[in-house]
Scaffold this motif. Structure first.
Motif, PDB file in Angstrom:
ATOM      1  N   GLY A 262    -113.924 -46.980 -33.243  1.00 19.45           N
ATOM      2  CA  GLY A 262    -115.260 -47.019 -32.659  1.00 19.45           C
ATOM      3  C   GLY A 262    -115.584 -48.383 -32.080  1.00 19.45           C
ATOM      4  O   GLY A 262    -116.180 -48.492 -31.001  1.00 19.45           O
ATOM      5  N   SER A 263    -115.168 -49.430 -32.788  1.00 18.92           N
ATOM      6  CA  SER A 263    -115.395 -50.790 -32.286  1.00 18.92           C
ATOM      7  C   SER A 263    -114.560 -51.069 -31.048  1.00 18.92           C
ATOM      8  O   SER A 263    -115.000 -51.771 -30.138  1.00 18.92           O
ATOM      9  CB  SER A 263    -115.058 -51.813 -33.380  1.00 18.92           C
ATOM     10  N   THR A 264    -113.356 -50.514 -30.997  1.00 22.87           N
ATOM     11  CA  THR A 264    -112.501 -50.680 -29.815  1.00 22.87           C
ATOM     12  C   THR A 264    -113.177 -50.091 -28.580  1.00 22.87           C
ATOM     13  O   THR A 264    -113.195 -50.708 -27.507  1.00 22.87           O
ATOM     14  CB  THR A 264    -111.139 -50.009 -30.035  1.00 22.87           C
ATOM     15  N   ILE A 265    -113.739 -48.892 -28.730  1.00 27.00           N
ATOM     16  CA  ILE A 265    -114.461 -48.281 -27.613  1.00 27.00           C
ATOM     17  C   ILE A 265    -115.668 -49.131 -27.247  1.00 27.00           C
ATOM     18  O   ILE A 265    -115.999 -49.297 -26.067  1.00 27.00           O
ATOM     19  CB  ILE A 265    -114.893 -46.850 -27.976  1.00 27.00           C
ATOM     20  N   GLY A 266    -116.331 -49.702 -28.268  1.00 32.32           N
ATOM     21  CA  GLY A 266    -117.458 -50.591 -28.006  1.00 32.32           C
ATOM     22  C   GLY A 266    -117.052 -51.820 -27.207  1.00 32.32           C
ATOM     23  O   GLY A 266    -117.777 -52.253 -26.303  1.00 32.32           O
ATOM     24  N   VAL A 267    -115.887 -52.380 -27.529  1.00 30.31           N
ATOM     25  CA  VAL A 267    -115.383 -53.536 -26.780  1.00 30.31           C
ATOM     26  C   VAL A 267    -115.121 -53.156 -25.326  1.00 30.31           C
ATOM     27  O   VAL A 267    -115.462 -53.903 -24.403  1.00 30.31           O
ATOM     28  CB  VAL A 267    -114.094 -54.087 -27.432  1.00 30.31           C
ATOM     29  N   VAL A 268    -114.532 -51.985 -25.117  1.00 30.14           N
ATOM     30  CA  VAL A 268    -114.275 -51.512 -23.747  1.00 30.14           C
ATOM     31  C   VAL A 268    -115.591 -51.367 -22.989  1.00 30.14           C
ATOM     32  O   VAL A 268    -115.696 -51.745 -21.817  1.00 30.14           O
ATOM     33  CB  VAL A 268    -113.505 -50.183 -23.773  1.00 30.14           C
ATOM     34  N   LEU A 269    -116.608 -50.837 -23.657  1.00 32.17           N
ATOM     35  CA  LEU A 269    -117.919 -50.684 -23.020  1.00 32.17           C
ATOM     36  C   LEU A 269    -118.537 -52.039 -22.675  1.00 32.17           C
ATOM     37  O   LEU A 269    -119.107 -52.214 -21.598  1.00 32.17           O
ATOM     38  CB  LEU A 269    -118.857 -49.898 -23.933  1.00 32.17           C
ATOM     39  N   ILE A 270    -118.416 -52.990 -23.582  1.00 33.13           N
ATOM     40  CA  ILE A 270    -118.966 -54.336 -23.335  1.00 33.13           C
ATOM     41  C   ILE A 270    -118.288 -54.982 -22.135  1.00 33.13           C
ATOM     42  O   ILE A 270    -118.944 -55.563 -21.262  1.00 33.13           O
ATOM     43  CB  ILE A 270    -118.815 -55.214 -24.595  1.00 33.13           C
ATOM     44  N   ILE A 271    -116.954 -54.872 -22.077  1.00 32.34           N
ATOM     45  CA  ILE A 271    -116.215 -55.439 -20.947  1.00 32.34           C
ATOM     46  C   ILE A 271    -116.595 -54.728 -19.649  1.00 32.34           C
ATOM     47  O   ILE A 271    -116.768 -55.362 -18.602  1.00 32.34           O
ATOM     48  CB  ILE A 271    -114.698 -55.352 -21.206  1.00 32.34           C
ATOM     49  N   SER A 272    -116.743 -53.408 -19.719  1.00 33.21           N
ATOM     50  CA  SER A 272    -117.134 -52.635 -18.529  1.00 33.21           C
ATOM     51  C   SER A 272    -118.510 -53.070 -18.031  1.00 33.21           C
ATOM     52  O   SER A 272    -118.738 -53.219 -16.825  1.00 33.21           O
ATOM     53  CB  SER A 272    -117.146 -51.141 -18.845  1.00 33.21           C
ATOM     54  N   MET A 273    -119.435 -53.273 -18.969  1.00 38.53           N
ATOM     55  CA  MET A 273    -120.777 -53.713 -18.604  1.00 38.53           C
ATOM     56  C   MET A 273    -120.756 -55.101 -17.976  1.00 38.53           C
ATOM     57  O   MET A 273    -121.482 -55.382 -17.015  1.00 38.53           O
ATOM     58  CB  MET A 273    -121.689 -53.701 -19.839  1.00 38.53           C
ATOM     59  N   ALA A 274    -119.915 -55.981 -18.513  1.00 42.68           N
ATOM     60  CA  ALA A 274    -119.797 -57.324 -17.945  1.00 42.68           C
ATOM     61  C   ALA A 274    -119.253 -57.274 -16.520  1.00 42.68           C
ATOM     62  O   ALA A 274    -119.708 -58.016 -15.641  1.00 42.68           O
ATOM     63  CB  ALA A 274    -118.888 -58.182 -18.830  1.00 42.68           C
ATOM     64  N   ILE A 275    -118.300 -56.366 -16.283  1.00 39.17           N
ATOM     65  CA  ILE A 275    -117.738 -56.210 -14.932  1.00 39.17           C
ATOM     66  C   ILE A 275    -118.811 -55.708 -13.966  1.00 39.17           C
ATOM     67  O   ILE A 275    -118.936 -56.195 -12.841  1.00 39.17           O
ATOM     68  CB  ILE A 275    -116.535 -55.246 -14.962  1.00 39.17           C
TER      69      ILE A 275
END
Length: 271
Positions: A242-255
């Motif tokens: 779940g945290s891994t998906i959260g990290v992907v979402l955070i990076i996507s939002m930053a992009i």
């Protein structure tokens, strides 16, 4: 002395930033490197990028967020433009803001009542002789309801950008012989670009991780990264994934923030 006083004023904000922004993000990154047995591993990231299921969820999340943002923009820009020209525009913009004061869960259940089999929409459709339609738990209903909820957040930055336009630019455009269409495309639209960019950020980024609306309005047919995070944290108890998906979402939002940010070109020194 003044520096000590200013530092005391900054302290609560810095503390808030550390406790409620930096620490949660750091914990998400930390847990993403551990499996269910709390052993350090990189398998979570390997599983995410090698699994067709997670990649499909990512594509669905981006697609849904794009459609929600596009619909909200197409509705919000004309509405913001029209409101900015009204005499009592402050009253009308207040009416636009009012729905945001209502809890999201209440709005979701209100739409369930409207779109259900025996809801108002189907009753009107049946009265018009159009029959009863299955409107709830579909992709269309999820996108439209999500777009409706996000519309006020798209309108506000665009509305503020429209108010910032100097009327002299519009008059100069007309004096130079520009048509209404040319004035809009060459003057008004470029000047409101920062508002559009802010609105896209405000709408697109939260739409990437929607999970409550996808459950209530879309049913089990809408599977996004947000619902995957919910499943891993609350059902499977796999906090690492779940945290891994959260990290992907955070990076996507930053992009998204990087590409939609208002980056001004630096000008060289005047000669």
């Amino acid at each position: 002395m003044n520096k000590k006083i200013s530092g005391a004023f900054y302290a609560p904000y810095v503390l808030w930033l550390i406790l409620f922004v930096i620490s949660p993000v750091a914990l998400i990154f930390y847990y993403s490197f551990f499996n269910v047995a709390h052993q350090f591993t990189l398998d979570n990231y390997k599983t995410f990028f090698e699994s067709g299921t997670y990649l499909t969820m990512t594509a669905n999340s981006v697609l849904y967020a794009f459609l929600i943002t596009l619909i909200a923009l197409l509705i919000s820009y004309p509405m913001a433009y029209y409101i900015s020209k009204l005499k009592h525009r402050n009253l009308w913009i207040l009416l636009v803001i009012l729905p945001t004061w209502i809890n999201l869960l209440l709005k979701a259940y209100a739409f369930i009542g409207l779109l259900s089999h025996d809801g108002m929409v189907n009753n009107i459709s049946q009265w018009l002789g159009l029959g009863i339609h299955n409107m709830l738990f579909t992709n269309t209903s999820f996108i439209l309801v999500a777009a409706y909820i996000q519309i006020p957040f798209m309108i506000l930055p665009i509305y503020n950008s429209l108010l910032d336009i100097n009327d002299s630019y519009i008059r100069a455009s007309h004096d130079l012989g520009a048509t209404a269409y040319q004035t809009f495309t060459k003057v008004i639209l470029p000047l409101t670009k920062p508002g559009i960019q802010s609105g896209v950020q405000i709408v697109f980024i939260p739409s990437l991780s929607l999970f409550m609306l996808s459950r209530l309005i879309g049913g089990n047919k809408i599977i996004t990264l947000g619902t995957a995070v919910e499943e891993h944290f609350l059902t499977t108890m796999n906090w690492g994934m779940g945290s891994t998906i959260g990290v992907v979402l955070i990076i996507s939002m930053a992009i998204v923030m990087f590409f939609t940010g208002n980056r001004r070109k630096r000008r060289g020194p005047m000669k």
